[in-house]
Design a protein around this motif. Structure first.
Motif, PDB file in Angstrom:
ATOM      1  N   THR A 191       1.009  -0.961   0.305  1.00 33.61           N
ATOM      2  CA  THR A 191      -0.026   0.162  -0.669  1.00 33.61           C
ATOM      3  C   THR A 191       0.910   1.012   0.077  1.00 33.61           C
ATOM      4  O   THR A 191       1.664   0.786   0.421  1.00 33.61           O
ATOM      5  CB  THR A 191      -0.945   0.005   1.045  1.00 33.61           C
ATOM      6  N   THR A 192      -0.133   2.483  -0.801  1.00 32.99           N
ATOM      7  CA  THR A 192       1.335   3.472  -0.752  1.00 32.99           C
ATOM      8  C   THR A 192       0.010   4.313  -0.717  1.00 32.99           C
ATOM      9  O   THR A 192      -1.111   4.072  -0.914  1.00 32.99           O
ATOM     10  CB  THR A 192       1.815   3.982  -1.680  1.00 32.99           C
ATOM     11  N   THR A 193       0.308   5.595  -1.042  1.00 35.06           N
ATOM     12  CA  THR A 193      -0.612   6.753  -1.153  1.00 35.06           C
ATOM     13  C   THR A 193      -0.137   7.227  -2.152  1.00 35.06           C
ATOM     14  O   THR A 193       1.602   8.082  -2.509  1.00 35.06           O
ATOM     15  CB  THR A 193      -0.811   7.536   0.069  1.00 35.06           C
ATOM     16  N   ALA A 194      -1.163   7.743  -3.235  1.00 38.45           N
ATOM     17  CA  ALA A 194      -0.394   8.719  -4.536  1.00 38.45           C
ATOM     18  C   ALA A 194      -0.493  10.068  -4.131  1.00 38.45           C
ATOM     19  O   ALA A 194      -0.890  10.914  -3.012  1.00 38.45           O
ATOM     20  CB  ALA A 194      -1.897   8.782  -5.699  1.00 38.45           C
ATOM     21  N   ASN A 195       0.840  10.810  -4.566  1.00 41.02           N
ATOM     22  CA  ASN A 195       1.209  12.180  -4.385  1.00 41.02           C
ATOM     23  C   ASN A 195       0.229  13.169  -4.798  1.00 41.02           C
ATOM     24  O   ASN A 195      -1.072  12.634  -5.599  1.00 41.02           O
ATOM     25  CB  ASN A 195       2.414  12.365  -4.528  1.00 41.02           C
ATOM     26  N   GLY A 196       0.546  14.633  -4.571  1.00 41.16           N
ATOM     27  CA  GLY A 196       0.198  15.751  -5.398  1.00 41.16           C
ATOM     28  C   GLY A 196      -0.098  15.844  -6.664  1.00 41.16           C
ATOM     29  O   GLY A 196      -1.315  16.354  -6.929  1.00 41.16           O
ATOM     30  N   THR A 197       0.273  14.946  -7.401  1.00 41.37           N
ATOM     31  CA  THR A 197       0.453  14.462  -8.417  1.00 41.37           C
ATOM     32  C   THR A 197       0.210  13.896  -8.881  1.00 41.37           C
ATOM     33  O   THR A 197      -0.282  13.373 -10.915  1.00 41.37           O
ATOM     34  CB  THR A 197       1.573  15.465  -9.770  1.00 41.37           C
ATOM     35  N   GLY A 198       0.316  12.495  -8.580  1.00 43.57           N
ATOM     36  CA  GLY A 198      -0.877  11.400  -8.958  1.00 43.57           C
ATOM     37  C   GLY A 198      -0.209  10.328  -9.059  1.00 43.57           C
ATOM     38  O   GLY A 198      -0.566   8.967  -9.205  1.00 43.57           O
TER      39      GLY A 198
END
Length: 79
Positions: free
Chosen positions: A36-43
């Motif tokens: 699992t991870t999270t997409a950053n501000g640019t996706g």
């Protein structure tokens, strides 16, 4: 639906990358393991797999937004 970038590598612990809506939680499945991870501000998002033997693997990813909605799966191959 997140996009998984296809990858051709000799690295036994490849970094798998892709894009999705920014700030969504990404679940990536490869060879029976889920990361699992999270997409950053640019996706953009990335995860590094555990050691994979030589071969071709199908990678699939789903995205979960802040409201708990789960996307369809995006997929690609890691060779």
């Amino acid at each position: 639906m997140p996009v998984v970038n296809a990858l051709l590598t000799n690295n036994p612990t490849p970094t798998i990358t892709g894009t999705a809506e920014n700030a969504t939680q990404i679940s990536v499945a490869v060879n029976g393991s889920t990361y699992t991870t999270t997409a950053n501000g640019t996706g953009s998002w990335s995860v590094t797999s555990t050691t994979l033997a030589t071969g071709t693997y199908t990678v699939s990813a789903t995205a979960t937004d802040a409201a708990g909605n789960i996307s369809g799966a995006g997929s690609a191959s890691v060779v």
